[in-house]
Scaffold this motif. Structure first.
Motif, PDB file in Angstrom:
ATOM      1  N   VAL A  82      95.009 112.777  24.318  1.00 16.28           N
ATOM      2  CA  VAL A  82      94.210 113.520  25.319  1.00 16.28           C
ATOM      3  C   VAL A  82      92.736 113.428  24.947  1.00 16.28           C
ATOM      4  O   VAL A  82      92.331 113.827  23.847  1.00 16.28           O
ATOM      5  N   LEU A  83      91.942 112.915  25.859  1.00 10.56           N
ATOM      6  CA  LEU A  83      90.505 112.733  25.600  1.00 10.56           C
ATOM      7  C   LEU A  83      89.690 113.946  26.011  1.00 10.56           C
ATOM      8  O   LEU A  83      88.698 114.305  25.370  1.00 10.56           O
ATOM      9  N   GLU A  84      90.098 114.604  27.108  1.00 10.00           N
ATOM     10  CA  GLU A  84      89.250 115.621  27.714  1.00 10.00           C
ATOM     11  C   GLU A  84      89.054 116.867  26.862  1.00 10.00           C
ATOM     12  O   GLU A  84      88.018 117.539  26.972  1.00 10.00           O
ATOM     13  N   ASP A  85      90.010 117.227  26.029  1.00 13.42           N
ATOM     14  CA  ASP A  85      89.900 118.500  25.320  1.00 13.42           C
ATOM     15  C   ASP A  85      88.861 118.493  24.214  1.00 13.42           C
ATOM     16  O   ASP A  85      88.171 119.483  23.971  1.00 13.42           O
ATOM     17  N   ASP A  86      88.703 117.352  23.531  1.00  9.89           N
ATOM     18  CA  ASP A  86      87.764 117.309  22.411  1.00  9.89           C
ATOM     19  C   ASP A  86      86.979 116.005  22.337  1.00  9.89           C
ATOM     20  O   ASP A  86      86.394 115.687  21.310  1.00  9.89           O
ATOM     21  N   ASN A  87      86.980 115.261  23.457  1.00  8.28           N
ATOM     22  CA  ASN A  87      86.240 113.987  23.540  1.00  8.28           C
ATOM     23  C   ASN A  87      86.732 112.957  22.519  1.00  8.28           C
ATOM     24  O   ASN A  87      85.971 112.101  22.090  1.00  8.28           O
ATOM     25  N   LEU A  88      88.012 113.080  22.147  1.00 12.83           N
ATOM     26  CA  LEU A  88      88.507 112.169  21.119  1.00 12.83           C
ATOM     27  C   LEU A  88      89.992 111.894  21.320  1.00 12.83           C
ATOM     28  O   LEU A  88      90.781 112.798  21.577  1.00 12.83           O
ATOM     29  N   ILE A 144      93.063 103.985  11.262  1.00 12.58           N
ATOM     30  CA  ILE A 144      92.866 104.911  12.383  1.00 12.58           C
ATOM     31  C   ILE A 144      92.197 104.187  13.547  1.00 12.58           C
ATOM     32  O   ILE A 144      91.202 103.464  13.376  1.00 12.58           O
ATOM     33  N   TRP A 145      92.776 104.390  14.707  1.00 13.70           N
ATOM     34  CA  TRP A 145      92.117 103.948  15.954  1.00 13.70           C
ATOM     35  C   TRP A 145      91.683 105.195  16.697  1.00 13.70           C
ATOM     36  O   TRP A 145      92.449 106.155  16.842  1.00 13.70           O
ATOM     37  N   THR A 146      90.430 105.225  17.115  1.00 12.57           N
ATOM     38  CA  THR A 146      89.934 106.355  17.890  1.00 12.57           C
ATOM     39  C   THR A 146      89.209 105.859  19.146  1.00 12.57           C
ATOM     40  O   THR A 146      88.641 104.766  19.167  1.00 12.57           O
ATOM     41  N   LYS A 147      89.263 106.682  20.153  1.00 12.94           N
ATOM     42  CA  LYS A 147      88.458 106.463  21.361  1.00 12.94           C
ATOM     43  C   LYS A 147      87.568 107.686  21.497  1.00 12.94           C
ATOM     44  O   LYS A 147      88.060 108.822  21.641  1.00 12.94           O
ATOM     45  N   VAL A 148      86.256 107.460  21.408  1.00 17.63           N
ATOM     46  CA  VAL A 148      85.291 108.560  21.368  1.00 17.63           C
ATOM     47  C   VAL A 148      84.525 108.597  22.693  1.00 17.63           C
ATOM     48  O   VAL A 148      84.052 107.566  23.190  1.00 17.63           O
ATOM     49  N   ARG A 149      84.390 109.787  23.265  1.00 18.62           N
ATOM     50  CA  ARG A 149      83.541 109.966  24.447  1.00 18.62           C
ATOM     51  C   ARG A 149      82.295 110.732  24.008  1.00 18.62           C
ATOM     52  O   ARG A 149      82.408 111.792  23.387  1.00 18.62           O
ATOM     53  N   TYR A 150      81.151 110.177  24.300  1.00 18.70           N
ATOM     54  CA  TYR A 150      79.912 110.832  23.884  1.00 18.70           C
ATOM     55  C   TYR A 150      78.957 110.869  25.081  1.00 18.70           C
ATOM     56  O   TYR A 150      79.148 110.185  26.076  1.00 18.70           O
ATOM     57  N   GLY A 151      77.927 111.664  24.930  1.00 19.85           N
ATOM     58  CA  GLY A 151      76.975 111.862  26.032  1.00 19.85           C
ATOM     59  C   GLY A 151      77.110 113.284  26.553  1.00 19.85           C
ATOM     60  O   GLY A 151      77.421 114.208  25.809  1.00 19.85           O
ATOM     61  N   GLY A 152      76.871 113.500  27.877  1.00 17.43           N
ATOM     62  CA  GLY A 152      76.993 114.836  28.416  1.00 17.43           C
ATOM     63  C   GLY A 152      76.611 114.894  29.888  1.00 17.43           C
ATOM     64  O   GLY A 152      76.341 113.876  30.534  1.00 17.43           O
ATOM     65  N   ASN A 153      76.554 116.099  30.398  1.00 10.92           N
ATOM     66  CA  ASN A 153      76.187 116.325  31.796  1.00 10.92           C
ATOM     67  C   ASN A 153      74.702 116.683  31.844  1.00 10.92           C
ATOM     68  O   ASN A 153      74.284 117.727  31.344  1.00 10.92           O
TER      69      ASN A 153
END
Length: 464
Positions: A75-81, A108-117
């Motif tokens: 799940v990406l949306e809960d913690d951007n990871l 470890i494989w990670t998908k990171v979401r960064y940035g913001g609104n």
């Protein structure tokens, strides 16, 4: 004519004289009867079972159990990871100051979401990263419900490269995103490591399989069909100790150690009935109840030899014993003496077998003529009933069972000398002097119940 009459007179005189000096007696034989089954008191024995398990064996088992993907957060949306964690290389398990140290190399494989609104606009971007790290855990070996648990906790997570992403040509650390996720990751890893170690060190089947092998009947004397058997009752254990990369503990098996005439049943140990109890201290000795078999036929041969060249009598009236037979009758032993001399025939004595510990002899207490035999002798040869003759006979009816005692001791000693009923199981020990507790009668033999004490170690090596 006178000569013929003289010869007849001499022959008759000799016949009469011989009849008067040597009597043929006919006594009623006491027939053998069936003896009651042997029942004797059993004493609990306590066997020490030291168990040593090398941590390298634990590591081998843990690596077998814990493989491939060991953690996933999709799940990406809960913690951007998002994160997936694999075991990258074999787990190392060692001893660190009495604690279990686990070193787990990870991929470890990670998908990171960064940035913001920003101003109502979603200015997010995502990057995928592949990281390599090493997690170190520490735990204490605790024994609980047949299992050794580690109660591990993550001590450190060391990354080979700091988690970061490149934005506009610059390396931007994303530890602030990775670290919160590590809290969930740590908890999962701790649980997984503990579960794998506990499964590796669940020694219930491992120990009970060994005890099943140990408790199989062993034929210790084929000639007398004598068997030795251990019957487990309770299993005690001390707390586990970790030292020099070895987890060790002591088990104490409370059991019955018995010998049987005729093969006993080979009962498998019930996992539900054998309970494991934690104790602070172990008993260091066992007590075993064993039996020594002395067949009547063998005893008859020995006693017959005792009587060789021995005369019994009063004045000119004497007899010698040519043969001795023994059998059971009404809880006593009948001793049949075949006599020759002033009396010819068989007379019967009966007595209760007892044991003289100092001389290691079986003797017959309350020895006397069987009632019908005594009545016959009182009519025909009452001089044989005299107390001195009977007392002298009693001396020669005793016989040594020292060879049988030595045989019994040698048999149990063989069982305690590097005896291995199965691979990885080794039994060693020693016994102290044997004590005769009682003597019972069967249809075929005298059976002496003996008690002995000693020390025994049952080692279970390896973890397979």
């Amino acid at each position: 004519m006178k000569t013929s009459l003289l010869l007849i007179f001499i022959v008759v005189a000799v016949f009469v004289t011989s009849c008067s000096s040597s009597k043929m007696i006919q006594t009623l034989k006491p027939e053998a009867d069936l003896a009651a089954p042997i029942i004797y008191d059993k004493e609990l024995s306590y066997l020490n079972i030291p168990i040593s398990i090398k941590l390298k064996d634990v590591a081998y088992q843990t690596n077998t159990i814990l493989n491939g993907l060991i953690y996933e957060d999709s799940v990406l949306e809960d913690d951007n990871l998002m994160m997936k964690v694999w075991k990258q290389a074999p787990i190392e398990i060692t001893d660190e100051n009495g604690k279990i140290k686990v070193v787990l190399p990870l991929k470890i494989w990670t998908k990171v979401r960064y940035g913001g609104n920003v101003f109502g606009m979603n200015l997010y971007d995502t990057r995928e990263l592949n990281l390599n790290g090493v997690v170190t855990l520490l735990g204490e070996a605790k024994l609980k419900n047949w299992q050794l648990t580690a109660a591990s906790s993550v001590q450190t997570v060391i990354w080979k490269e700091s988690p970061s992403v490149t934005i506009a040509g610059k390396s931007v650390p994303i530890t602030y995103l990775i670290n919160p996720a590590m809290a969930y990751f740590k908890s999962t890893i701790e649980k997984k490591i503990d579960a794998a170690i506990a499964k590796s060190l669940n020694f219930q089947e491992y120990v009970l399989d060994a005890l099943n092998e140990v408790s199989k009947p062993v034929n210790i004397h084929q000639g007398y069909d004598t068997w030795f058997k251990i019957k487990p009752i309770v299993l005690n254990a001390t707390e586990a100790v970790l030292k020099k990369d070895v987890v060790s503990m002591n088990l104490e098996l409370a059991c019955f150690m018995e010998t049987f005439i005729g093969e006993p049943a080979n009962d498998n140990i019930s996992k539900e009935k054998i309970q494991l109890k934690l104790v602070d201290k172990m008993k260091d000795k066992f007590t075993a109840s064993l039996i020594v078999v002395s067949p009547y036929l063998k005893a008859s041969e020995i006693i017959t030899k005792n009587f060789q060249n021995q005369e019994f009598g009063s004045g000119s009236k004497k007899v010698t014993i040519q043969k001795v037979d023994l059998w059971h009758k009404n809880g006593k032993v009948v001793i049949a003496l075949t006599m020759q001399g002033s009396v010819n025939g068989i007379v019967y004595l009966s007595g209760i077998p007892k044991y003289n510990a100092e001389e290691e002899l079986i003797y017959f207490d309350d020895l006397n003529y069987v009632l019908e035999t005594k009545s016959t002798l009182m009519k025909t040869a009452n001089w044989l009933v005299g107390g001195l003759i009977l007392k002298k006979m009693q001396t020669y009816t005793s016989y040594s069972i020292k060879p049988e005692l030595e045989l019994a001791k040698n048999q149990i000693t063989q069982y305690l000398n590097n005896y291995s009923p199965a691979k990885g199981i080794l039994i060693n020990g020693k016994v102290e002097p044997i004590v005769i507790k009682n003597i019972q009668l069967t249809d075929q033999a005298l059976v002496a119940t003996i008690s002995t004490t000693g020390k025994l170690d049952l080692k279970i090596n390896g973890l397979q």
